[in-house]
Design an enzyme around this catalytic site. Structure first.
Site, PDB file in Angstrom:
ATOM      1  N   TYR A  45       0.845  -1.202   0.000  1.00  0.00           N
ATOM      2  CA  TYR A  45       0.000   0.000   0.000  1.00  0.00           C
ATOM      3  C   TYR A  45       0.875   1.244   0.000  1.00  0.00           C
ATOM      4  O   TYR A  45       1.866   1.304   0.721  1.00  0.00           O
ATOM      5  CB  TYR A  45      -0.908   0.022   1.236  1.00  0.00           C
ATOM      6  CG  TYR A  45      -2.355  -0.170   0.839  1.00  0.00           C
ATOM      7  CD1 TYR A  45      -2.987   0.780   0.050  1.00  0.00           C
ATOM      8  CD2 TYR A  45      -3.068  -1.300   1.224  1.00  0.00           C
ATOM      9  CE1 TYR A  45      -4.301   0.608  -0.348  1.00  0.00           C
ATOM     10  CE2 TYR A  45      -4.384  -1.481   0.827  1.00  0.00           C
ATOM     11  CZ  TYR A  45      -4.991  -0.520   0.045  1.00  0.00           C
ATOM     12  OH  TYR A  45      -6.276  -0.684  -0.366  1.00  0.00           O
ATOM     13  N   GLU A  47      -0.592   4.824  -0.541  1.00  0.00           N
ATOM     14  CA  GLU A  47      -1.380   6.049  -0.795  1.00  0.00           C
ATOM     15  C   GLU A  47      -0.515   7.284  -0.582  1.00  0.00           C
ATOM     16  O   GLU A  47       0.237   7.361   0.397  1.00  0.00           O
ATOM     17  CB  GLU A  47      -2.605   6.087   0.136  1.00  0.00           C
ATOM     18  CG  GLU A  47      -3.779   5.335  -0.461  1.00  0.00           C
ATOM     19  CD  GLU A  47      -4.961   5.212   0.469  1.00  0.00           C
ATOM     20  OE1 GLU A  47      -5.169   6.118   1.297  1.00  0.00           O
ATOM     21  OE2 GLU A  47      -5.664   4.203   0.354  1.00  0.00           O
ATOM     22  N   THR A 217      -3.254   6.226 -22.161  1.00  0.00           N
ATOM     23  CA  THR A 217      -3.195   4.878 -21.607  1.00  0.00           C
ATOM     24  C   THR A 217      -1.812   4.347 -21.955  1.00  0.00           C
ATOM     25  O   THR A 217      -1.115   4.883 -22.817  1.00  0.00           O
ATOM     26  CB  THR A 217      -4.289   3.966 -22.196  1.00  0.00           C
ATOM     27  OG1 THR A 217      -4.252   4.042 -23.609  1.00  0.00           O
ATOM     28  CG2 THR A 217      -5.664   4.363 -21.696  1.00  0.00           C
ATOM     29  N   ARG A 226      -1.750  -2.414 -18.672  1.00  0.00           N
ATOM     30  CA  ARG A 226      -3.024  -1.682 -18.722  1.00  0.00           C
ATOM     31  C   ARG A 226      -2.983  -0.620 -17.633  1.00  0.00           C
ATOM     32  O   ARG A 226      -2.760  -0.937 -16.463  1.00  0.00           O
ATOM     33  CB  ARG A 226      -4.198  -2.630 -18.505  1.00  0.00           C
ATOM     34  CG  ARG A 226      -4.287  -3.694 -19.568  1.00  0.00           C
ATOM     35  CD  ARG A 226      -5.627  -4.348 -19.584  1.00  0.00           C
ATOM     36  NE  ARG A 226      -6.530  -3.593 -20.423  1.00  0.00           N
ATOM     37  CZ  ARG A 226      -6.605  -3.738 -21.744  1.00  0.00           C
ATOM     38  NH1 ARG A 226      -5.834  -4.578 -22.376  1.00  0.00           N
ATOM     39  NH2 ARG A 226      -7.464  -3.024 -22.441  1.00  0.00           N
TER      40      ARG A 226
END
Ligand code: DSN
Length: 405
Positions: A45, A47, A217, A226
């Site tokens: 994680y 963030e 993208t 992706r």
């Protein structure tokens, strides 16, 4: 008993090996990109942004994300890059939220003329939140008509103009778009999702310094995982970053970010430049071969990896063509053509792209062979003899040019 997911993945691998993808938005991600996606980075994680995280243990992740940012800025000559967007549509929404208030006017290319759902189509949140007005292509030439776009911009006075497309085969004049946008006090967003690899490879002009924001993208001509990235001028950096996190997203997918870094670094190599050049040569050869075989190409040809074929004169629809080609091992997608009177479920056109077959090592000679097989199939989509012949021809090509796993 249902097959295991592991078995189904193997089946998909076989399907990809045995079929040619002419889907313009698809490509083949190299092994190192796929390995990064499946790496231990997915356990983490993170963030926040490098050195400003809400979780501990991000010493390594910070270095990876910084490399991705550095590689994106270098490749596209950007002041700032945010490499966290999960995909194209969320990235576009994050840009809109950073630059606009709900209800603001935006100009973008209409979907049936080659634009994207997230460019303000009514079924997309973009169309619900903002007042989009759409420009199209010239009905005679199929090309963007810049003086008409300028006239529209003067009338509608948008706060943002979006340029970029999913089914437009010609180069985009970013300088001209920026002149139009800045004349009416609008920002310019360039959505380069389809052509990012061509820009990186030096075969399509760069959107910076003209555009204010550039979004792409990473999995189309760029051959990455992706995902998406947003790049911008320095004065917009903080608004873009806040909009992506915490505005639209939570924890960034650092495994994907590592794969983006690898793809971006790879895209500045001489080998990738050769690949981009070959895409253009292949697309031109394919366009010429199809034209000689009696197909009508929207705009008469291509400057990119993409071709849009108007099937009206062949008296078949896009759906019939897609289904017949799929039967012989060619995957493609039916597509609206400008001014199409048919429905998006069975439109008048078919879209082709050559990034994937070029990545398999094919050249102009193979493009001519594929065009010949396509012509045979689409002339008689109901003939079993033709379908068997075509299937054999495509199988020869897929065996000769395997995907390197
Ligand atoms: N669906 C992609 C394409 O095929 O062009 C764009 O999101």
């Amino acid at each position: 008993m249902a097959k295991s997911i592991t078995q189904l993945i193997k089946d998909e691998e076989k399907r990809q090996q045995a079929n040619l993808s002419l889907i313009a938005s698809e490509n083949i991600a190299p092994k190192e990109v796929r390995e990064a996606v499946g790496s231990v980075l997915m356990n983490k994680y993170a963030e926040g942004y490098p050195h400003k995280r809400y979780y501990g243990g991000n010493e390594v992740v910070d270095l990876i994300e910084e490399e991705a940012i550095k590689a994106a800025c270098k490749l596209f000559k950007a002041d700032h890059a945010n490499v966290q967007p999960y995909s194209g549509t969320p990235a576009n929404l994050a840009v809109y939220a950073a630059l606009l208030e709900p209800g603001d006017t935006v100009m973008a290319m209409s979907l049936p003329h080659g634009g994207h759902l997230s460019h303000g189509h009514k079924v997309s949140f973009s169309g619900a939140l903002y007042k989009f007005t759409h420009y199209g292509v010239d009905p005679e030439t199929g090309m963007l008509n810049y003086s008409e776009i300028e006239t529209m911009a003067k009338i509608f006075k948008p706060k943002l103009i979006v340029c970029g497309a999913t089914a437009y085969p010609r180069a985009i004049d970013f300088k001209r778009f920026a002149q139009i946008a800045h004349k009416v006090g609008a920002y310019l967003l360039a959505d380069i999702s389809h052509i990012a690899g061509l820009i990186a490879g030096g075969v399509h002009p760069q959107p910076f310094p003209h555009a204010d924001v550039v979004m792409t993208t990473t999995h189309k001509t760029l051959q990455g995982p992706r995902g998406a990235i947003i790049m911008c001028k320095q004065n917009l950096a903080s608004a873009i970053d806040k909009s992506v996190f915490p505005g639209f997203q939570g924890g960034p997918h650092e495994n994907i970010i590592a794969a983006k870094a690898i793809a971006l670094q790879r895209a500045s190599t001489p080998e990738f430049k050769r690949y981009a050049k070959q895409i253009i040569l292949n697309a031109r050869a394919f366009a010429q071969a199809l034209s000689k075989l009696g197909f009508t190409l929207v705009t008469g040809g291509t400057d990119t990896h993409l071709l849009l074929v108007d099937l009206t004169s062949k008296k078949i629809t896009g759906q019939i063509a897609e289904t017949a080609l799929n039967k012989v091992g060619i995957t493609s997608n039916k597509n609206m053509i400008p001014g199409d009177l048919r429905s998006p479920f069975d439109p008048s056109g078919i879209r082709f792209g050559v990034a994937s077959v070029t990545a398999r090592g094919m050249g102009e000679k193979e493009m001519e062979q594929i065009a010949f097989v396509i012509a045979k199939v689409l002339d008689k989509p109901g003939s079993n003899a033709i379908l068997s012949y075509a299937k054999r021809e495509i199988a020869k090509l897929t065996k000769k040019f395997p995907i390197k796993i």
